[in-house]
Write an enzyme that holds these catalytic residues in place. Sequence first.
Site, PDB file in Angstrom:
ATOM      1  N   ASN A   6       0.855  -1.188   0.000  1.00 31.52           N
ATOM      2  CA  ASN A   6       0.000   0.000   0.000  1.00 31.52           C
ATOM      3  C   ASN A   6       0.897   1.246   0.000  1.00 31.52           C
ATOM      4  O   ASN A   6       1.715   1.423   0.910  1.00 31.52           O
ATOM      5  CB  ASN A   6      -0.895  -0.039   1.254  1.00 31.52           C
ATOM      6  CG  ASN A   6      -1.833   1.147   1.330  1.00 31.52           C
ATOM      7  OD1 ASN A   6      -1.428   2.279   1.088  1.00 31.52           O
ATOM      8  ND2 ASN A   6      -3.080   0.912   1.668  1.00 31.52           N
ATOM      9  N   HIS A   9       0.941   6.173   1.944  1.00 33.51           N
ATOM     10  CA  HIS A   9       1.731   7.078   2.786  1.00 33.51           C
ATOM     11  C   HIS A   9       2.750   7.879   1.998  1.00 33.51           C
ATOM     12  O   HIS A   9       3.183   8.932   2.436  1.00 33.51           O
ATOM     13  CB  HIS A   9       2.419   6.297   3.904  1.00 33.51           C
ATOM     14  CG  HIS A   9       1.441   5.801   4.927  1.00 33.51           C
ATOM     15  ND1 HIS A   9       0.549   6.633   5.558  1.00 33.51           N
ATOM     16  CD2 HIS A   9       1.205   4.572   5.400  1.00 33.51           C
ATOM     17  CE1 HIS A   9      -0.190   5.926   6.376  1.00 33.51           C
ATOM     18  NE2 HIS A   9       0.181   4.666   6.297  1.00 33.51           N
ATOM     19  N   HIS A  42      -5.728   3.701  -1.687  1.00 30.66           N
ATOM     20  CA  HIS A  42      -7.068   4.024  -1.181  1.00 30.66           C
ATOM     21  C   HIS A  42      -7.436   5.414  -1.701  1.00 30.66           C
ATOM     22  O   HIS A  42      -6.817   6.396  -1.304  1.00 30.66           O
ATOM     23  CB  HIS A  42      -7.024   4.008   0.363  1.00 30.66           C
ATOM     24  CG  HIS A  42      -8.347   4.199   1.025  1.00 30.66           C
ATOM     25  ND1 HIS A  42      -8.508   4.058   2.383  1.00 30.66           N
ATOM     26  CD2 HIS A  42      -9.568   4.525   0.543  1.00 30.66           C
ATOM     27  CE1 HIS A  42      -9.781   4.285   2.705  1.00 30.66           C
ATOM     28  NE2 HIS A  42     -10.426   4.575   1.598  1.00 30.66           N
ATOM     29  N   ARG A  44      -9.630   8.122  -1.234  1.00 23.79           N
ATOM     30  CA  ARG A  44     -10.612   8.577  -0.246  1.00 23.79           C
ATOM     31  C   ARG A  44     -11.450   9.721  -0.810  1.00 23.79           C
ATOM     32  O   ARG A  44     -10.986  10.474  -1.660  1.00 23.79           O
ATOM     33  CB  ARG A  44      -9.888   9.082   1.011  1.00 23.79           C
ATOM     34  CG  ARG A  44      -9.420   7.976   1.924  1.00 23.79           C
ATOM     35  CD  ARG A  44      -8.784   8.571   3.171  1.00 23.79           C
ATOM     36  NE  ARG A  44      -8.541   7.545   4.160  1.00 23.79           N
ATOM     37  CZ  ARG A  44      -9.356   7.251   5.174  1.00 23.79           C
ATOM     38  NH1 ARG A  44     -10.455   7.945   5.379  1.00 23.79           N
ATOM     39  NH2 ARG A  44      -9.057   6.295   6.010  1.00 23.79           N
ATOM     40  N   ARG A  48      -7.082  12.527   0.685  1.00 26.71           N
ATOM     41  CA  ARG A  48      -5.913  12.837   1.520  1.00 26.71           C
ATOM     42  C   ARG A  48      -4.692  11.992   1.156  1.00 26.71           C
ATOM     43  O   ARG A  48      -3.584  12.291   1.570  1.00 26.71           O
ATOM     44  CB  ARG A  48      -6.242  12.718   3.001  1.00 26.71           C
ATOM     45  CG  ARG A  48      -6.265  11.312   3.528  1.00 26.71           C
ATOM     46  CD  ARG A  48      -6.288  11.314   5.033  1.00 26.71           C
ATOM     47  NE  ARG A  48      -7.639  11.397   5.527  1.00 26.71           N
ATOM     48  CZ  ARG A  48      -8.061  10.681   6.568  1.00 26.71           C
ATOM     49  NH1 ARG A  48      -7.250   9.891   7.218  1.00 26.71           N
ATOM     50  NH2 ARG A  48      -9.303  10.798   6.983  1.00 26.71           N
ATOM     51  N   GLU A  69      -8.648   0.380  -2.907  1.00 25.53           N
ATOM     52  CA  GLU A  69      -9.501   0.433  -1.711  1.00 25.53           C
ATOM     53  C   GLU A  69     -10.408   1.637  -1.832  1.00 25.53           C
ATOM     54  O   GLU A  69      -9.948   2.723  -2.200  1.00 25.53           O
ATOM     55  CB  GLU A  69      -8.647   0.639  -0.460  1.00 25.53           C
ATOM     56  CG  GLU A  69      -8.037  -0.588   0.097  1.00 25.53           C
ATOM     57  CD  GLU A  69      -7.232  -0.255   1.344  1.00 25.53           C
ATOM     58  OE1 GLU A  69      -7.502   0.760   2.020  1.00 25.53           O
ATOM     59  OE2 GLU A  69      -6.308  -1.009   1.627  1.00 25.53           O
ATOM     60  N   THR A 100      -8.134   3.348   8.324  1.00 21.41           N
ATOM     61  CA  THR A 100      -9.316   2.501   8.424  1.00 21.41           C
ATOM     62  C   THR A 100      -9.319   1.815   9.787  1.00 21.41           C
ATOM     63  O   THR A 100      -8.319   1.229  10.193  1.00 21.41           O
ATOM     64  CB  THR A 100      -9.289   1.433   7.302  1.00 21.41           C
ATOM     65  OG1 THR A 100      -8.935   2.080   6.084  1.00 21.41           O
ATOM     66  CG2 THR A 100     -10.622   0.759   7.152  1.00 21.41           C
ATOM     67  N   GLU A 150     -11.110  -9.517   2.719  1.00 21.09           N
ATOM     68  CA  GLU A 150      -9.825  -9.165   3.338  1.00 21.09           C
ATOM     69  C   GLU A 150     -10.071  -9.112   4.840  1.00 21.09           C
ATOM     70  O   GLU A 150     -10.882  -8.314   5.323  1.00 21.09           O
ATOM     71  CB  GLU A 150      -9.295  -7.812   2.837  1.00 21.09           C
ATOM     72  CG  GLU A 150      -7.973  -7.467   3.539  1.00 21.09           C
ATOM     73  CD  GLU A 150      -7.325  -6.167   3.075  1.00 21.09           C
ATOM     74  OE1 GLU A 150      -7.537  -5.754   1.913  1.00 21.09           O
ATOM     75  OE2 GLU A 150      -6.608  -5.561   3.902  1.00 21.09           O
ATOM     76  N   HIS A 190      -3.686  -4.864   7.722  1.00 15.74           N
ATOM     77  CA  HIS A 190      -3.768  -3.761   8.676  1.00 15.74           C
ATOM     78  C   HIS A 190      -2.858  -4.020   9.862  1.00 15.74           C
ATOM     79  O   HIS A 190      -3.062  -4.973  10.605  1.00 15.74           O
ATOM     80  CB  HIS A 190      -5.191  -3.468   9.173  1.00 15.74           C
ATOM     81  CG  HIS A 190      -5.393  -1.994   9.358  1.00 15.74           C
ATOM     82  ND1 HIS A 190      -4.919  -1.330  10.452  1.00 15.74           N
ATOM     83  CD2 HIS A 190      -5.928  -1.062   8.547  1.00 15.74           C
ATOM     84  CE1 HIS A 190      -5.188  -0.047  10.312  1.00 15.74           C
ATOM     85  NE2 HIS A 190      -5.786   0.156   9.161  1.00 15.74           N
TER      86      HIS A 190
HETATM   87  N1  PXP Z   1      -5.829  -3.201   4.306  1.00 16.12           N
HETATM   88  C1  PXP Z   1      -6.723  -2.198   4.429  1.00 16.12           C
HETATM   89  C2  PXP Z   1      -8.142  -2.470   4.070  1.00 16.12           C
HETATM   90  C3  PXP Z   1      -6.325  -0.919   4.858  1.00 16.12           C
HETATM   91  O1  PXP Z   1      -7.239   0.065   4.959  1.00 16.12           O
HETATM   92  C4  PXP Z   1      -4.963  -0.689   5.156  1.00 16.12           C
HETATM   93  C5  PXP Z   1      -4.523   0.676   5.572  1.00 16.12           C
HETATM   94  O2  PXP Z   1      -4.653   1.567   4.554  1.00 16.12           O
HETATM   95  C6  PXP Z   1      -4.060  -1.754   5.010  1.00 16.12           C
HETATM   96  C7  PXP Z   1      -4.526  -3.013   4.601  1.00 16.12           C
HETATM   97  C8  PXP Z   1      -2.605  -1.602   5.293  1.00 16.12           C
HETATM   98  O3  PXP Z   1      -2.447  -1.298   6.645  1.00 16.12           O
HETATM   99  P1  PXP Z   1      -1.024  -0.846   7.205  1.00 16.12           P
HETATM  100  O4  PXP Z   1      -0.704   0.467   6.560  1.00 16.12           O
HETATM  101  O5  PXP Z   1      -1.248  -0.752   8.676  1.00 16.12           O
HETATM  102  O6  PXP Z   1      -0.050  -1.916   6.802  1.00 16.12           O
END
Ligand code: PXP
Length: 238
Positions: A6, A9, A42, A44, A48, A69, A100, A150, A190
């Site tokens: 992901n 960030h 994601h 949004r 952001r 996402e 999330t 997921e 997550h």
């Molecule tokens: N899966 C989902 C559905 C998420 O919303 C996120 C965070 O954006 C992640 C996985 C990845 O989480 P992390 O950044 O804590 O690894």
Amino acid sequence: MKFTLNVDHVAVLRNARAEENPDPVTFALLAELYGVDGIVVHLREDRRHINERDLRLLREQLKTKLDLEMAAVQEIINIACDVQPDLVTLVPEKREELTTEGGLNVIDNIEQIKDTIDQLHDADIPVSLFVEPDINQIDTAAEINSDIIEIHTGVYANAKTEEDAFDELERIRQAAKHAKKIGLGVNAGHGLDYINIKEFRVIKDIDEVSIGQAVIARSVFVGLEQAVKEMIDLIGPN
Ligand code: PXP
């Protein structure tokens, strides 16, 4: 177990100065070269993280797969149908949250989620629902034709004691087994990091983990190539 990265960030860092760098698209393309199995972003409602430019460029340039996402809202559904990601993962979205915070309540929002899945399926886009490791939520996801679930791993990742982590891991293991048995694909994510992945990776019914924060944070210190390769080594072969 596959590993998708992901890159939200990276977009957050870029947006902090409203400039062009660091570009999440370049970052994602490099991560692919270093061996990730796919990229997650994601989009949004408040934009952001990534924006539509990022999403469209990723769609054009990625060689692996793009998992979008998003919340089950019409504006974003329309964008998804147009951009055609390889997978849409539906997540709950609250404007004030930092990230999330938990899985979808599929049971309480069944009509809205079913309608979203139907629209995405009409556009030939497979759908995953982000849910807690809860058998009733998983059964409802299957009932409304979700292709994948997921499993939210935040409770496991944030467990304060070894015993709590073990209990949650067991809950995830049972949920993944059940989901597989009823024909769903199983992803998870997550809060997974370089430490908690070691116990997690042995759950055999999980096809794919989605990780962001831990890998992006580590790449600041050791570089993206090393951060990605270390995680791939920990997760083990597909
Ligand atoms: N899966 C989902 C559905 C998420 O919303 C996120 C965070 O954006 C992640 C996985 C990845 O989480 P992390 O950044 O804590 O690894």
